[in-house]
Enzyme design. Structure first.
Site, PDB file in Angstrom:
ATOM      1  N   LEU A 611       0.922  -1.281   0.187  1.00 51.46           N
ATOM      2  CA  LEU A 611       0.041  -0.078  -0.135  1.00 51.46           C
ATOM      3  C   LEU A 611       0.890   1.027   0.032  1.00 51.46           C
ATOM      4  O   LEU A 611       0.440   2.268  -0.632  1.00 51.46           O
ATOM      5  CB  LEU A 611      -0.848   0.049   1.117  1.00 51.46           C
ATOM      6  CG  LEU A 611      -1.919  -1.189   1.410  1.00 51.46           C
ATOM      7  CD1 LEU A 611      -2.641  -1.322   2.497  1.00 51.46           C
ATOM      8  CD2 LEU A 611      -2.850  -1.130   0.265  1.00 51.46           C
ATOM      9  N   ASN A 612       2.022   1.154   0.438  1.00 50.99           N
ATOM     10  CA  ASN A 612       2.942   2.042   0.586  1.00 50.99           C
ATOM     11  C   ASN A 612       4.479   1.728   0.851  1.00 50.99           C
ATOM     12  O   ASN A 612       4.771   1.124   1.920  1.00 50.99           O
ATOM     13  CB  ASN A 612       2.712   3.326   1.844  1.00 50.99           C
ATOM     14  CG  ASN A 612       3.867   4.530   1.725  1.00 50.99           C
ATOM     15  OD1 ASN A 612       4.873   4.132   1.621  1.00 50.99           O
ATOM     16  ND2 ASN A 612       3.366   5.730   2.032  1.00 50.99           N
ATOM     17  N   THR A 615       6.562   2.967   3.981  1.00 47.41           N
ATOM     18  CA  THR A 615       5.958   2.326   5.341  1.00 47.41           C
ATOM     19  C   THR A 615       6.072   1.084   5.399  1.00 47.41           C
ATOM     20  O   THR A 615       6.509   0.496   6.491  1.00 47.41           O
ATOM     21  CB  THR A 615       4.750   3.061   5.741  1.00 47.41           C
ATOM     22  OG1 THR A 615       3.654   2.569   4.430  1.00 47.41           O
ATOM     23  CG2 THR A 615       4.860   4.532   5.828  1.00 47.41           C
ATOM     24  N   GLU A 686       4.203  -8.566  10.892  1.00 46.90           N
ATOM     25  CA  GLU A 686       5.001  -9.769  11.705  1.00 46.90           C
ATOM     26  C   GLU A 686       5.925 -10.630  10.731  1.00 46.90           C
ATOM     27  O   GLU A 686       6.614 -11.140  11.166  1.00 46.90           O
ATOM     28  CB  GLU A 686       3.694 -10.342  12.514  1.00 46.90           C
ATOM     29  CG  GLU A 686       3.028  -9.537  13.402  1.00 46.90           C
ATOM     30  CD  GLU A 686       1.873 -10.057  13.839  1.00 46.90           C
ATOM     31  OE1 GLU A 686       1.658 -10.151  15.207  1.00 46.90           O
ATOM     32  OE2 GLU A 686       1.152 -10.873  13.422  1.00 46.90           O
TER      33      GLU A 686
END
Lengths: 724, 174, 322
Positions: A611-612, A615, A686
């Site tokens: 999504l990014n 990040t 995770e």
């Protein structure tokens, strides 16, 4: 209007790919970044309501028993002992408050009272000098000294593992130990409670507001709608803030009793005692393979611990049944009931230690069978989930292994002790990364104003995971707006409930709810444009349908509101959802002192749509270093006599520091997972822990020929096996 | 006791308990919560501020002992609208995640670059003579007093190196 | 923190009686917050002019208030006493080194987690209550010079280098004196709460270094992470090799005893000999002849041996030749 989606079917063509803004996936800077780098983002303890008093938790100094009496302290406004105060934190997603009644002590360090004063200095001094009388009870604190429980549902067996072990030309049968781990988020747990009549607002460090609200309301004995939780910025969670903890309950009780706002901040030592610990584990792994390295037997037996009656037990073997195939398999899960502090979820519960140990065992098998560790893994990737025969939703392990080997120059790996630089042995190691994937319920609201600005609202949290930014990107993409025209509001139970941050499900779940809310808004725009939603293109604040193009301000007269609601459906069961990757590490081991230095690390991860990219990469860096801590430095030691956490500060519990971490490399294996909804994105926070420690431990072996099975691999463990 | 703190260029009069640390004076008495409390015992670096230009742990400094010193906190380094070059690099390199250790990292890095410029050696320096480079190893060692559990370390070091490089170019040009 | 009265010292001669001295505060405040230390009065000495590094007769005088970072960066120290710079830089963090002072560093107390935890018995904190560390988690405890009353270590780095450099501590008080650093810290015996020979009313004003001895100087610290951690063991070595034989050897050890440890017998054994692994092994045997494990910390015995050998190989040029 609410757009609802239950994910029963795969969505192969994501509508988001038809959109024109081109912002989704871009490595944009964090929306809230300017506030964070300038110290203006305000965390739990960072508001100052008028008249606020300071509370300090008082902790039990006995391993178990009863508090008979507490003598009042000079300098304090009040010493609060209330039946509603909780003994330990709520587990993630619990619907009720955890066990209350602090006068019964279950472990050393349990919160038993709250001292409140006008200043932190006065409260702390009073709390440190209370005279407390106890009735002490003798309890077990050593997990190996009790007969463990064997929950029937957590055992499984296929075929005859013993026989497979006997018949296999190559096998491994060994025992590993991992110590207690602490989440050790940088922001200590803190809360500020303020009542207005019979309603209370609590500002706290929490990861999952909607379930936290239920837990807190239950703990306080009030209705959930009388309780508002605020967590706009959370200074790290890693599982430790999944459920409500003693400080927030005590702050609310004290604030009510005293009729003034109360702030309670845990000391760092209290965080080590009161936040859930990751249970220590004892893991016996048995592996058998044939001459070609095909696994014929897999055994994974785990012993973990928790307090009596606590329903959480570290799911060490969670990924074992589906990671590799073997005809003969046995899973054993044993739980020792002892009186160390409460165990619960710490980042990647289960796989963080389970995959790490399993991947070390696999490296030992590769050595025994004289097969390259990468080849061994490639040879054992199942095509469907063993036992259930379910297909995988997506599976990019092979790609992650191939690409990783090439990027890391794996072919340059030499046998142990062949690469020496001065005092240092140099070695390379690798491991598979795997983590279960999950989608959960989430709701969000999106408001698009005539000014062409959108507001996203959900009670989702951003604990450093990038939620503000990615939700903004999803809305910007779906509504055709530049990112700066989307405002994202999080961390407030007044907003629609998301499940929260945990289990790596936050981004995909709340992201989907935001997308659905935007779909609803798009529908309204299409109606105003007189077209079908599928024929509508939104870009840079313009709405386009056929030959008509108008600024949104011409289309919208009043704010358009859409709500989105996603819940998991049939794909949760119809396929095995997991994320995959590979870890690579090169280490240097000092031949004299046994010190280990990580020289480089590479991680490749497939997590569905990214999504990014910026990040997402940061999440992976963080996980890789978390795994480094598991491999090399972290151990919360318990006193053998009373079970108390001994290494309970950041000077003794060694999380990796700057100097431990070289430049790390992260790549994503391109992937979309249609079984998780229109976003096609999976969990990311995770996966990167699961196995990174194994790559390091395997590299240690490749460097100097030593297997460390008692983690962490501190110098003492290495020199014990080095030549004199 | 009455004390005066010279803080971010402004003088503040305070009535503090002698036990009050500089960190708690900032956070509780002055409402400057940019300086963070992570451990309260000098074991994490989240509370780093500059005192007379040097980085220190404000949690292990009594407020009353800070009188007469020039204190600079993160609030004095830049604002959201006007970030310092280092803050901008942290933002661009994603040198943080949860953001809690970040003000301490930035204050620390600001002073650390001055220490290198002043020719101070580090544990990572091969020779003690200097000058000292801005290698990953040098910066990482010098920044080791600032823990980051999100482990943005790689990005933080990249941000600092970029800021230092830009600064050097700027100085060369001047 | 227990309430205290706060004073500022005007001069060394005028310290309020009974007040606890605070300078850097990095360890004192740490312990006061936990009420492991509970002084009734604090006297801030940071405004006294004890912060100079100046030549002394045949050596160097380091003011008690010289900060660790300034001492480490000092050009003369770097040139003439590099083992001291190395030890300082291996300690704590940039922030703490900017606060910690030379005198305060000598006074820092043990990091024994049982000393830090008021729930636990500790003869150092509360004489006569026992030692909860014995039989507990003893990974960071001492192997040399322990007693049945205390197994804590002195945790610092700077003093280990100072010990190898034969430094002396300058003390002011009713009877000003100079004490060799070797005699400054005390072994626990049955009074582990008495950690130094400093008496009430006395103050450290300086540390005095003898004339530089040159040679190869090393400070090697082994710890659980790459930085910002206390030593498991450390070795300070000042070694001069002349004509293929060891002409000067000064070795001090950290992380293994309640004081920076030094063993003259081991040094004598080295002098006049040609460097060899066998020689270094016997030096290690000598240092460790009385070492005693508490269980968890037993590894410090082989670790000290190995670290010493590695340090000597490095300082005598054997490693480079290998």
């Amino acid at each position: 209007m609410t757009r609802h989606l239950r994910v029963d079917e795969p969505i192969h063509d994501s509508p988001l790919d038809q959109m024109a803004q081109g912002v989704l996936g871009q490595p944009l800077n964090r929306l809230e970044g300017p506030l964070k780098v300038s110290g203006r983002a305000t965390y739990a303890a960072e508001s100052r309501p008028r008249g606020m008093a300071y509370g300090v938790l008082v902790q039990a100094a006995i391993p178990a028993g009863k508090v008979l009496g507490i003598e009042d302290a000079p300098g304090a406004i009040a010493v609060i002992q209330d039946k509603r105060m909780i003994r330990y934190a709520a587990q993630g997603l619990a619907e009720e408050g955890p066990k209350a009644g602090p006068e019964e002590v279950e472990y050393m360090g349990q919160a038993i009272a709250l001292v409140v004063a006008d200043s932190l200095e006065a409260a702390r001094h009073a709390a440190q000098n209370l005279k407390i009388r106890y009735d002490v009870q003798d309890v077990p604190v050593d997990p190996t000294a009790v007969v463990p429980e064997l929950p029937p549902k957590k055992q499984s067996s296929t075929g005859d593992l013993d026989k497979a072990m006997q018949q296999a030309p190559f096998s491994v049968d060994a025992v590993w130990h991992t110590p207690t781990h602490a989440a050790a988020a940088m922001e200590p747990h803190a809360a500020i409670a303020e009542w207005d009549g019979d309603s209370v607002t609590i500002r706290a460090g929490l990861q999952m507001l909607s379930s936290n609200r239920k837990q807190m309301a239950d703990a306080l004995g009030i209705r959930p709608k009388k309780l508002r939780l605020l967590a706009p910025y959370v200074g790290g969670g890693f599982g430790s803030k999944l459920g409500i903890n003693a400080e927030a309950v005590a702050a609310a009780i004290a604030a009510r009793e005293l009729g003034r706002p109360v702030q309670v901040v845990m000391t760092r030592q209290q965080v080590f005692d009161l936040a859930h610990r990751r249970s220590e584990t004892r893991q016996r792994i048995r592996l058998a393979c044939d001459h070609e390295g095909r696994l014929t037997g897999i055994g994974h037996e785990a012993l973990v611990s928790n307090l009596p009656g606590s329903d959480f037990s570290e799911p060490v073997t969670q990924a074992t049944p589906f990671t590799y195939a073997a005809a003969h398999r046995q899973i054993v899960h044993a739980v020792a009931r002892i009186h160390r502090s409460c165990a619960g979820s710490v980042r990647a519960p289960g796989e963080a230690v389970g995959v790490t140990v399993f991947e070390c065992a696999l490296d030992e098998l590769a050595e025994a069978a004289d097969i390259d560790p990468v080849a061994l893994r490639l040879r054992n990737i199942p095509t469907v989930e063993p036992d259930t025969e379910r297909p995988f939703s997506s599976h990019k392990l092979a790609e992650a292994l191939h690409e990783g080997a090439e990027r890391f120059n794996w072919s340059e790996r030499r046998p142990p002790r062949q690469r020496v630089e001065g005092e240092w042995f140099i070695g390379m190691g690798m491991a598979t990364a795997v983590r279960v994937n999950q989608l959960v319920e989430a709701r969000a609201k999106v408001t698009l104003g005539p000014d062409g600005r959108a507001i996203v609202e959900t009670d989702m949290t951003d604990i450093g995971t990038g939620t503000y930014t990615i939700l903004g990107q999803i809305a910007a993409e779906a509504l055709g707006l530049p990112q700066e025209r989307v405002e994202v509001r999080l961390g407030d139970t007044d907003f629609p409930p998301a499940t929260g941050s945990g289990g790596s499900f936050g981004a995909a779940s709340s992201g989907t709810s935001v997308y659905l809310a935007c779909e609803e808004v798009r529908q309204q725009i299409a109606k105003a444009m007189g077209c079908e939603a599928v024929d509508l293109t939104l870009q840079n604040g313009l709405a386009r349908a056929g030959n008509v193009e108008k600024p949104l301000s011409d289309v919208i007269q009043s704010p358009l509101v859409g709500e989105g609601y996603v819940e998991p459906g049939k794909t949760e069961k119809s396929v095995r959802q997991a994320t995959w990757g590979s870890h690579w590490a090169e280490v240097a081991v000092n031949r004299w002192t046994g010190e280990v230095r990580v020289r480089r690390m590479l991680g490749l991860f497939s997590c569905g749509r990214i999504l990014n990219e910026k990040t997402a990469r940061s999440q992976c860096l963080g996980g890789m270093v978390f795994g480094m801590g598991i491999a090399l430095t972290e151990a919360l030691e318990h006193d053998p006599r009373d079970g108390h956490a001994v290494t309970r500060d950041l000077g003794e519990y060694h999380i990796p520091c700057h100097a431990d971490v070289p430049h790390l490399e992260v790549h994503f294996v391109p992937e979309r997972d249609p079984y998780v909804g229109p976003l096609q994105a999976k969990g990311i926070g995770e996966l990167s822990i699961c196995g990174s420690g194994a790559a390091i431990l395997n590299a240690i072996h490749n460097a100097c020929g030593i297997r460390v099975r008692d983690l962490p691999a501190t110098p003492d463990k290495i020199i014990a096996a080095l030549d004199p | 006791m009455d004390i005066t703190l010279d803080l971010n260029g402004t003088s503040h009069r305070l009535d503090v308990d002698p036990r009050t640390t500089l960190l708690d004076a900032l956070r509780h008495d002055l409402g400057l919560t940019g300086t963070k409390k992570g451990c309260d015992h000098g074991q994490c670096g989240a509370c780093t501020v500059l005192m007379d230009g040097r980085r220190i742990n404000s949690c292990l400094t009594l407020a009353c002992m800070a009188e007469g010193k020039e204190i600079t906190t993160i609030e004095g380094i830049g604002t959201p609208d006007q970030l310092s070059p280092l803050q901008q690099q942290f933002l661009d390199h994603d040198g943080f995640q949860c953001g809690y250790c970040t003000p301490g990292q930035i204050c620390s890095a600001t002073a650390m670059l001055e220490e290198i410029a002043a020719g101070w050696p580090s544990h990572a320096s091969g020779s003690l003579e200097g000058p000292f480079d801005l290698s990953h190893a040098e910066i990482a060692e010098r920044m080791s007093g600032n823990l980051c559990r999100c482990a943005a370390y790689s990005n933080i070091v990249a941000a600092i190196r970029q800021a230092a490089k830009a600064d050097a170019l700027h100085k060369d040009a001047a | 923190m227990k309430p205290f009265s706060f004073h500022r010292a005007a001069s060394v001669a005028d310290l309020p009686a009974g007040a606890t001295i605070i300078a850097g505060g990095t360890n004192l405040l740490d312990l006061m917050k936990l009420e492991v230390m509970t002084p009734d009065a604090l006297v801030d000495i940071t405004r006294l002019s004890l912060d100079r590094i100046e030549p002394a007769a045949d050596g160097l005088r380091i003011g008690a208030l010289v900060r660790n970072s300034d001492l480490a960066a000092d050009a003369v120290i770097r040139r003439d006493y590099p083992v001291l710079t190395r030890a300082l830089l291996a300690g704590a963090s940039g922030q703490l080194r900017n606060m910690a002072t030379t005198g305060g560093n000598l006074m820092q107390r043990t990091r024994c987690p049982y000393f830090y935890d008021r729930r636990m018995a500790c003869n150092k904190r509360e004489p006569g209550t026992g030692c909860a560390a014995i039989g507990g988690i003893t990974r960071n405890h001492a192997i040399l010079g322990t007693s049945d009353h205390c197994i804590a270590t002195y945790p610092g780095d700077m003093a280990v280098a100072l010990r190898a450099l034969d430094a002396e501590v300058e003390i002011d008080g009713p009877a000003p004196r100079r004490v060799p650093l070797a005699d400054f810290h005390r072994l626990p015996g049955d009074t582990p709460h008495v950690e130094t020979v400093l008496k009430p009313g006395e103050i450290i004003t300086a540390v005095v270094l003898p004339a530089p001895v040159g040679g190869q100087q090393r400070y090697r610290k082994v710890r659980d992470r790459a930085s910002y951690a206390f030593a498991l063991v450390s070795v300070a070595a000042v070694i001069r090799v002349q004509d293929g034989r060891i002409a000067h050897a000064a070795l001090a050890f950290g992380g293994v005893a309640a004081k920076p440890w030094r063993d003259p017998d081991a040094e004598r054994l080295l002098i006049g000999q040609q460097p060899s692994d066998a020689l270094f092994q016997s030096a290690a045997d000598t240092v460790l002849r009385l070492a005693r494990s508490q269980g968890d910390n037993g590894f410090k015995i082989p670790l000290l041996r190995r670290t010493l050998i590695a340090t000597l190989r490095d300082a005598t040029g054997m490693e480079a030749a290998a």
